[in-house]
Design a protein around this motif. Sequence first.
Motif, PDB file in Angstrom:
ATOM      1  N   LEU A 179      92.998 193.820  12.471  1.00 66.18           N
ATOM      2  CA  LEU A 179      93.384 193.198  11.215  1.00 66.18           C
ATOM      3  C   LEU A 179      92.640 193.832  10.053  1.00 66.18           C
ATOM      4  CD1 LEU A 179      93.309 189.391  12.136  1.00 66.18           C
ATOM      5  CD2 LEU A 179      95.327 190.646  11.392  1.00 66.18           C
ATOM      6  N   THR A 180      93.342 194.043   8.945  1.00 68.22           N
ATOM      7  CA  THR A 180      92.658 194.421   7.715  1.00 68.22           C
ATOM      8  C   THR A 180      92.164 193.146   7.033  1.00 68.22           C
ATOM      9  OG1 THR A 180      94.655 194.278   6.378  1.00 68.22           O
ATOM     10  CG2 THR A 180      94.205 196.399   7.456  1.00 68.22           C
ATOM     11  N   ASP A 181      91.298 193.299   6.061  1.00 69.20           N
ATOM     12  CA  ASP A 181      90.813 192.131   5.319  1.00 69.20           C
ATOM     13  C   ASP A 181      91.964 191.420   4.621  1.00 69.20           C
ATOM     14  OD1 ASP A 181      88.237 192.703   6.114  1.00 69.20           O
ATOM     15  OD2 ASP A 181      87.710 193.795   4.281  1.00 69.20           O
ATOM     16  N   GLU A 182      92.918 192.197   4.107  1.00 68.15           N
ATOM     17  CA  GLU A 182      94.063 191.597   3.424  1.00 68.15           C
ATOM     18  C   GLU A 182      94.914 190.781   4.391  1.00 68.15           C
ATOM     19  OE1 GLU A 182      92.808 195.229   1.192  1.00 68.15           O
ATOM     20  OE2 GLU A 182      93.179 194.716   3.294  1.00 68.15           O
ATOM     21  N   GLU A 183      95.136 191.303   5.594  1.00 68.10           N
ATOM     22  CA  GLU A 183      95.925 190.576   6.590  1.00 68.10           C
ATOM     23  C   GLU A 183      95.206 189.303   7.027  1.00 68.10           C
ATOM     24  OE1 GLU A 183      98.354 194.156   8.853  1.00 68.10           O
ATOM     25  OE2 GLU A 183      96.257 193.776   9.388  1.00 68.10           O
ATOM     26  N   LEU A 184      93.891 189.406   7.215  1.00 69.24           N
ATOM     27  CA  LEU A 184      93.122 188.226   7.613  1.00 69.24           C
ATOM     28  C   LEU A 184      93.189 187.153   6.546  1.00 69.24           C
ATOM     29  CD1 LEU A 184      91.149 186.890   9.602  1.00 69.24           C
ATOM     30  CD2 LEU A 184      89.286 187.961   8.329  1.00 69.24           C
ATOM     31  N   GLU A 185      93.125 187.541   5.294  1.00 69.14           N
ATOM     32  CA  GLU A 185      93.181 186.578   4.203  1.00 69.14           C
ATOM     33  C   GLU A 185      94.509 185.826   4.188  1.00 69.14           C
ATOM     34  OE1 GLU A 185      92.777 186.502  -0.706  1.00 69.14           O
ATOM     35  OE2 GLU A 185      92.462 188.362   0.426  1.00 69.14           O
TER      36      GLU A 185
ATOM     37  N   PHE B 138      87.893 184.055  15.408  1.00 72.59           N
ATOM     38  CA  PHE B 138      89.349 184.147  15.547  1.00 72.59           C
ATOM     39  C   PHE B 138      89.867 185.522  15.141  1.00 72.59           C
ATOM     40  CE2 PHE B 138      89.598 179.356  15.338  1.00 72.59           C
ATOM     41  CZ  PHE B 138      90.004 179.230  16.654  1.00 72.59           C
ATOM     42  N   ARG B 139      89.146 186.197  14.261  1.00 70.05           N
ATOM     43  CA  ARG B 139      89.576 187.547  13.891  1.00 70.05           C
ATOM     44  C   ARG B 139      89.562 188.454  15.115  1.00 70.05           C
ATOM     45  NH1 ARG B 139      87.684 190.949   8.595  1.00 70.05           N
ATOM     46  NH2 ARG B 139      89.039 192.767   8.917  1.00 70.05           N
ATOM     47  N   GLU B 140      88.550 188.300  15.961  1.00 68.95           N
ATOM     48  CA  GLU B 140      88.454 189.114  17.160  1.00 68.95           C
ATOM     49  C   GLU B 140      89.519 188.735  18.186  1.00 68.95           C
ATOM     50  OE1 GLU B 140      86.334 191.904  17.856  1.00 68.95           O
ATOM     51  OE2 GLU B 140      86.553 191.613  15.697  1.00 68.95           O
ATOM     52  N   VAL B 141      89.862 187.449  18.234  1.00 66.59           N
ATOM     53  CA  VAL B 141      90.917 187.015  19.148  1.00 66.59           C
ATOM     54  C   VAL B 141      92.247 187.654  18.748  1.00 66.59           C
ATOM     55  CG1 VAL B 141      92.243 185.038  20.007  1.00 66.59           C
ATOM     56  CG2 VAL B 141      89.761 184.852  19.718  1.00 66.59           C
ATOM     57  N   ILE B 142      92.569 187.601  17.463  1.00 66.99           N
ATOM     58  CA  ILE B 142      93.817 188.204  16.986  1.00 66.99           C
ATOM     59  C   ILE B 142      93.776 189.714  17.172  1.00 66.99           C
ATOM     60  CG2 ILE B 142      95.385 188.458  15.045  1.00 66.99           C
ATOM     61  CD1 ILE B 142      95.182 185.638  16.132  1.00 66.99           C
TER      62      ILE B 142
END
Length: 209
Positions: free
Chosen positions: A15-21, A41-45
């Motif tokens: 994920l990029t920071d923009e996608e995570l946001e 959750f970022r790592e899970v995705i």
Amino acid sequence: MAQIAKKTKRYPSDLTDEELEQIAPLMPRPGRRGRPREVDFREVINAVRYLVRAGCGWRMLPIHFGPWQTAYGWFRELARRFLFQTIHDVALMLDRERSGREASPTAGVIDSQSVKAPQAETRGYDAGKKIVGRKRHIAVDTDERLLMVNLTTADISDSAGAQAILDGIRKRWPWVKHLFADSAYDRLKLIDKAAYLVFVVEIIRRSDD
């Protein structure tokens, strides 16, 4: 993809920071009681995206994502909460708005595709395509954005597979009223069910032109 890769930590699928946001508001909130949640959750995705992109199994996830059992467990939990379905549907509506369309589609196209699936536990024979494998029954909007998909064995007819598509569309995309299909869907049971669910199914027949 080159621009995305420059913004990610390790893999192009991260994920990029923009996608995570964009998806952060949809993620589950921590409970008020019990131990603080330790999972990222970022790592899970990221793990799910890596698995889909690489085509590997859970046990083959790189160690950067942590124990595969943790990633798999949270994947099942997030899928149970329809998180991935929600992300897909919200992204689709935003994309429609960006292209100047209404957020919710009102028309769609249904079709199917038979594919070989040598590793699948259950397969069927599509006599028309002469393929042993699985069949994807698909509905898209008129700009070809994916609305629904139903996976069956290849021996299931187009009209039978489409009946599950109709049920799914009525629940997820209630504004869809008109569906286009080819002559394989011109079957009495399907047309009757479409009428019951307040769909208009327009059969587009192939012509010499």
